[in-house]
Motif scaffolding. Structure first.
Motif, PDB file in Angstrom:
ATOM      1  N   ASP A 149      39.683  37.657  -5.547  1.00 47.07           N
ATOM      2  CA  ASP A 149      38.623  37.877  -6.534  1.00 47.07           C
ATOM      3  C   ASP A 149      37.491  38.468  -5.611  1.00 47.07           C
ATOM      4  O   ASP A 149      36.699  39.590  -6.135  1.00 47.07           O
ATOM      5  N   LYS A 150      37.418  38.140  -4.481  1.00 46.93           N
ATOM      6  CA  LYS A 150      36.083  38.650  -3.495  1.00 46.93           C
ATOM      7  C   LYS A 150      36.701  39.951  -2.995  1.00 46.93           C
ATOM      8  O   LYS A 150      35.743  40.792  -2.958  1.00 46.93           O
ATOM      9  N   GLU A 178      36.067  42.364  -5.849  1.00 49.96           N
ATOM     10  CA  GLU A 178      34.549  42.389  -6.230  1.00 49.96           C
ATOM     11  C   GLU A 178      33.952  43.390  -5.178  1.00 49.96           C
ATOM     12  O   GLU A 178      33.084  44.245  -5.421  1.00 49.96           O
ATOM     13  N   ASP A 179      34.323  43.249  -3.788  1.00 55.94           N
ATOM     14  CA  ASP A 179      33.918  44.126  -2.668  1.00 55.94           C
ATOM     15  C   ASP A 179      34.211  45.339  -2.887  1.00 55.94           C
ATOM     16  O   ASP A 179      33.669  46.455  -2.551  1.00 55.94           O
ATOM     17  N   ASP A 185      34.755  47.137  -5.749  1.00 56.99           N
ATOM     18  CA  ASP A 185      33.996  47.807  -6.925  1.00 56.99           C
ATOM     19  C   ASP A 185      32.386  48.110  -6.265  1.00 56.99           C
ATOM     20  O   ASP A 185      31.927  48.956  -6.646  1.00 56.99           O
ATOM     21  N   LYS A 186      32.028  47.005  -5.479  1.00 55.37           N
ATOM     22  CA  LYS A 186      30.681  47.140  -4.993  1.00 55.37           C
ATOM     23  C   LYS A 186      30.692  48.256  -4.001  1.00 55.37           C
ATOM     24  O   LYS A 186      29.829  49.262  -3.836  1.00 55.37           O
TER      25      LYS A 186
END
Length: 120
Positions: free
Chosen positions: A11-12, A15-16, A18-19
Motif C-alpha cells: 500500500d505504501k 501511494e508513493d 501516486d504521489k
C-alpha cells in the motif's frame, strides 16, 4: 501475500507511486524489503518478479515494461490502452498483483511481467 507488514508495504509503495512517481532510490529499497516478505512466504514467482523489477529500475531509472494485454490488440482500442505503456501505471499494476497471489489472473500476469523483464 498474507503478511500484514507486506500488505502495508504494498500500500505504501502504491501511494508513493501516486504521489511522487518513480523515485528509484526509495522504490528499490521498498521492493527489496517486499521481496524478503515474499521469500518468507515462499512465493518464488513474486520473489523473482520483484528482483527483476528492482534490477530493471536500477538499470533504466524507469519502468519500461507495459501492462500485459488481456485481449488481442485491436486497432480501435489503442486509444483506450494508453495507460498500458505508462511506466507508473504499469508498475502500480505489477505491485498490486503481488497483493493477491491466489488469483489465477494475477499469477498469469505476473508470469507475463517476469517473461517481459527477462527478455528486456
Amino acid at each position: 501475500m498474507e503478511n500484514k507488514k507486506a500488505i502495508k508495504l504494498i500500500d505504501k509503495i502504491l501511494e508513493d507511486l501516486d504521489k511522487k512517481g518513480i523515485n528509484t532510490d526509495a522504490l528499490v529499497e521498498d521492493l527489496k524489503k517486499l521481496r524478503e516478505y515474499a521469500l518468507e512466504e515462499q512465493i518464488p514467482l513474486v520473489v523473482k518478479v520483484l528482483r527483476f523489477t528492482y534490477e530493471h529500475l536500477e538499470e533504466n531509472n524507469s519502468f519500461l515494461i507495459p501492462i500485459p494485454d488481456d485481449e488481442p490488440v485491436d486497432d480501435s482500442s489503442e486509444t483506450s490502452n494508453n495507460n498500458a505503456s505508462d511506466p507508473v501505471e504499469s508498475l502500480k499494476y505489477l505491485i498490486a498483483l503481488t497483493k493477491s497471489v491466489k488469483n489465477k489472473t494475477n499469477i498469469s500476469d505476473l508470469r507475463e511481467y517476469r517473461d517481459a523483464l527477462m527478455a528486456y
